[in-house]
Enzyme design. Structure first.
Site, PDB file in Angstrom:
ATOM      1  N   PRO A  88       0.811  -1.225   0.000  1.00  0.00           N
ATOM      2  CA  PRO A  88       0.000   0.000   0.000  1.00  0.00           C
ATOM      3  C   PRO A  88       0.845   1.275   0.000  1.00  0.00           C
ATOM      4  O   PRO A  88       0.385   2.338  -0.339  1.00  0.00           O
ATOM      5  CB  PRO A  88      -0.809  -0.116   1.298  1.00  0.00           C
ATOM      6  CG  PRO A  88      -0.790  -1.548   1.642  1.00  0.00           C
ATOM      7  CD  PRO A  88       0.523  -2.059   1.179  1.00  0.00           C
ATOM      8  N   GLU A 115       2.358  -8.393   8.536  1.00  0.00           N
ATOM      9  CA  GLU A 115       2.325  -6.922   8.519  1.00  0.00           C
ATOM     10  C   GLU A 115       3.247  -6.356   7.440  1.00  0.00           C
ATOM     11  O   GLU A 115       3.263  -5.149   7.203  1.00  0.00           O
ATOM     12  CB  GLU A 115       2.748  -6.379   9.891  1.00  0.00           C
ATOM     13  CG  GLU A 115       1.841  -6.802  11.039  1.00  0.00           C
ATOM     14  CD  GLU A 115       0.399  -6.408  10.780  1.00  0.00           C
ATOM     15  OE1 GLU A 115      -0.467  -7.293  10.820  1.00  0.00           O
ATOM     16  OE2 GLU A 115       0.150  -5.218  10.493  1.00  0.00           O
ATOM     17  N   ARG A 153      -0.650  -8.469 -20.874  1.00  0.00           N
ATOM     18  CA  ARG A 153      -1.514  -8.050 -21.999  1.00  0.00           C
ATOM     19  C   ARG A 153      -0.788  -7.093 -22.928  1.00  0.00           C
ATOM     20  O   ARG A 153      -1.145  -6.958 -24.101  1.00  0.00           O
ATOM     21  CB  ARG A 153      -2.771  -7.343 -21.472  1.00  0.00           C
ATOM     22  CG  ARG A 153      -3.739  -8.203 -20.699  1.00  0.00           C
ATOM     23  CD  ARG A 153      -4.846  -7.359 -20.094  1.00  0.00           C
ATOM     24  NE  ARG A 153      -5.567  -6.630 -21.136  1.00  0.00           N
ATOM     25  CZ  ARG A 153      -6.533  -7.174 -21.890  1.00  0.00           C
ATOM     26  NH1 ARG A 153      -6.860  -8.444 -21.721  1.00  0.00           N
ATOM     27  NH2 ARG A 153      -7.162  -6.478 -22.808  1.00  0.00           N
ATOM     28  N   ASP A 168      -8.367  -1.085 -25.383  1.00  0.00           N
ATOM     29  CA  ASP A 168      -8.781  -1.177 -23.974  1.00  0.00           C
ATOM     30  C   ASP A 168      -8.974   0.230 -23.428  1.00  0.00           C
ATOM     31  O   ASP A 168      -8.423   1.185 -23.945  1.00  0.00           O
ATOM     32  CB  ASP A 168      -7.659  -1.848 -23.163  1.00  0.00           C
ATOM     33  CG  ASP A 168      -7.727  -3.352 -23.287  1.00  0.00           C
ATOM     34  OD1 ASP A 168      -6.811  -4.016 -22.795  1.00  0.00           O
ATOM     35  OD2 ASP A 168      -8.693  -3.833 -23.909  1.00  0.00           O
TER      36      ASP A 168
HETATM   37  C1  4HQ Z   1       2.233  -6.976   3.378  1.00  0.00           C
HETATM   38  N1  4HQ Z   1       1.116  -6.859   2.481  1.00  0.00           N
HETATM   39  C2  4HQ Z   1       0.046  -6.048   3.035  1.00  0.00           C
HETATM   40  C3  4HQ Z   1      -1.145  -6.033   2.146  1.00  0.00           C
HETATM   41  N2  4HQ Z   1      -0.792  -5.628   0.788  1.00  0.00           N
HETATM   42  C4  4HQ Z   1      -1.625  -4.755   0.123  1.00  0.00           C
HETATM   43  O1  4HQ Z   1      -2.694  -4.386   0.655  1.00  0.00           O
HETATM   44  C5  4HQ Z   1      -1.301  -4.222  -1.212  1.00  0.00           C
HETATM   45  N3  4HQ Z   1      -0.270  -4.561  -1.981  1.00  0.00           N
HETATM   46  O2  4HQ Z   1      -0.353  -3.833  -3.114  1.00  0.00           O
HETATM   47  N4  4HQ Z   1      -1.446  -3.040  -3.074  1.00  0.00           N
HETATM   48  C6  4HQ Z   1      -2.048  -3.248  -1.906  1.00  0.00           C
HETATM   49  N5  4HQ Z   1      -3.202  -2.607  -1.504  1.00  0.00           N
HETATM   50  C7  4HQ Z   1       0.403  -6.265   0.199  1.00  0.00           C
HETATM   51  C8  4HQ Z   1       1.541  -6.352   1.165  1.00  0.00           C
END
Ligand code: 4HQ
Length: 251
Positions: A88, A115, A153, A168
């Site tokens: 994230p 985590e 793609r 697209d």
């Molecule tokens: C450790 N782990 C936590 C959760 N995660 C995500 O929520 C995520 N990854 O890419 N976009 C997202 N949104 C991936 C990594």
């Protein structure tokens, strides 16, 4: 293109290798997808890949050592690949970003669990972080699979002419616009008919109608995308079609 997925759940790669366009890309040798499991690089009898966070708090953190060894193995099988950590905290995955990643010689996708991974691993091994959206998932595997699909793609030869990526959403003439509506047989369903223009055989009329619908739908549902497109300049035709759509749909 070679992509290596580093994950505690390598079987999840089947979602890409066993179905649809990405399966065909693998079968045609346009995409090679390998997996590396950090658990195979542990040295204790419990095959430990995580530990409690310094500073306390909930959850567990992925340990550096197994990941570092897994990444070394991944690099061996995918020399020169760019290391991407799905998180994230990453920059949003966009079509432009997918296109840039599709142009790299190879990718190593690090899918975290718990985590997340020890920050020192990110600092020393990761080239860039990518997010698929502002929400929290259970792991990085689904984001990695989304990235693989979007990138695959765009690889030459993956999509036939009939479903070209250029038509697209977010690509080509419709770059960064929502897609136009799509219809197929029957011509009438529950008294709702297919727009006449699509049955006309007039390809220029159809092209203009589709462009107008893409512009108009973006105006209605994703105005921020339209503003970004306007900032890059609309053509005379696009401006006229959008104005026409707005006049027809203003409340
Ligand atoms: C450790 N782990 C936590 C959760 N995660 C995500 O929520 C995520 N990854 O890419 N976009 C997202 N949104 C991936 C990594």
């Amino acid at each position: 293109m070679r992509i290596t997925l580093v994950s505690l759940f390598p079987e999840m790669a089947r979602a890409v290798t066993d179905f649809g366009v990405t399966r065909r890309a693998v079968e045609n040798g346009l995409l090679t997808l390998d997996t590396v499991n950090p658990r195979d690089f542990t040295e204790d009898r419990h095959r430990t890949v995580d530990d409690r966070p310094f500073g306390g708090g909930p959850g567990m953190v992925m340990k550096v050592a197994p990941l570092e060894k897994a990444l070394a193995a991944a690099r061996q099988g995918n020399p020169g690949a760019r290391v991407v950590y799905l998180s994230p905290q990453g920059r949003p995955l966009t079509q432009a970003r997918a296109a840039r990643l599709a142009a790299t010689p190879g990718l190593i996708l690090l899918a975290g669990r718990y985590e997340g991974v020890d920050e020192r691993l990110i600092e020393t091994e990761v080239d860039e972080q990518v997010s698929i959206g502002d929400y929290v998932l259970s792991g990085g595997e689904l984001p990695a699979l989304v990235l693989i699909d979007a990138v695959t793609r765009l690889l030459p030869g993956v999509l036939g002419h009939q479903d070209s990526a250029a038509q697209d959403s977010f690509s080509g003439e419709l770059e960064n616009l929502l897609d136009c509506p799509h219809y197929t047989r029957p011509e009438t369903y529950r008294d709702r008919s297919v727009p006449e223009v699509l049955l006309s055989g007039d390809h220029e009329r159809i092209r203009r109608w589709r462009l107008k619908q893409a512009l108009g739908r973006t105006w209605r549902w994703r105005p921020e995308l339209l503003e970004a497109r306007k900032a890059r300049g609309l053509s005379q035709e696009e401006s006229e079609l959008l104005d026409e759509y707005i006049r027809e749909h203003q409340a």
